[in-house]
Design a protein around this motif. Sequence first.
Motif, PDB file in Angstrom:
ATOM      1  N   ALA A  54       0.845  -1.193   0.000  1.00  0.00           N
ATOM      2  CA  ALA A  54       0.000   0.000   0.000  1.00  0.00           C
ATOM      3  C   ALA A  54       0.878   1.239   0.000  1.00  0.00           C
ATOM      4  N   SER A  90      -4.533   3.336   4.029  1.00  0.00           N
ATOM      5  CA  SER A  90      -5.266   2.857   2.852  1.00  0.00           C
ATOM      6  C   SER A  90      -5.204   1.339   2.750  1.00  0.00           C
ATOM      7  N   TYR A 139      -8.439  -1.141   2.847  1.00  0.00           N
ATOM      8  CA  TYR A 139      -8.675  -2.087   1.756  1.00  0.00           C
ATOM      9  C   TYR A 139      -8.982  -3.482   2.310  1.00  0.00           C
ATOM     10  N   GLY A 158      -3.950   1.998  -5.992  1.00  0.00           N
ATOM     11  CA  GLY A 158      -4.505   1.525  -4.732  1.00  0.00           C
ATOM     12  C   GLY A 158      -3.762   0.320  -4.206  1.00  0.00           C
TER      13      GLY A 158
END
Length: 225
Positions: free
Chosen positions: A12, A17, A21, A86
Amino acid sequence: MKLTIDHIVIAAADLASGTEYVAGILGIAPQGGGAHPRMGTHNRVLGMAGGVYLEVIAIDPDAPPPSRPRWFGLDHGAVRARLEQGPFLAHWAARVEAPLDLTRMQAEHPDRIAPVVPMTRGDLRWRLTVPDDGSLPAWREAGHSAGDGLLPTLIQWDVEDYPGVSLPRQPLTLKRLAGRHPQAALLRQGLAWMGTDTLIDIEQAGGPPRLTAQIETAEGLKTLA
């Protein structure tokens, strides 16, 4: 060699984040973890059934740049470009256990096994394979190579309470690890040599290589990719 799955790695751009996820898919957020000063990274972890765990890893913005390239290809352009899209399932590690010794194995097969790097984090001590350039491991044969996160890093824990044992086991079970790659046959050759060919299913496919993990959760089967 016959090895076992130690952990899977979510890369990541930052821990927040990556945690979001994983929690969004599995319903449980990774926690804890810590820093790896030697690599300039930090992580969060999530225990699962069967002694397998999940790691979210990211470059530590508060750490000075390491003296060597970071592991898992985090300094490489392809990985950084992917991270801009992402968090993703980037890699996995296979555990070496006694009577096998990872350092001895690497010394006997330096052309097949990347250099072994000793690591510590708190009370944890382990050794794992990291190419000198920090790239993801690859299998090379007759001028061709294949890896892209599908060939595992090898790890050996030098403590009894390693994360697969000590982490609280959440109601999550890794059911299948799979990969798609345009050079599937070459990857299978490397996996067989390492004794990890029964741990991951490799499919021949064009396009970018891809690693997926199917995990049984309280809400059914979920996929990390």
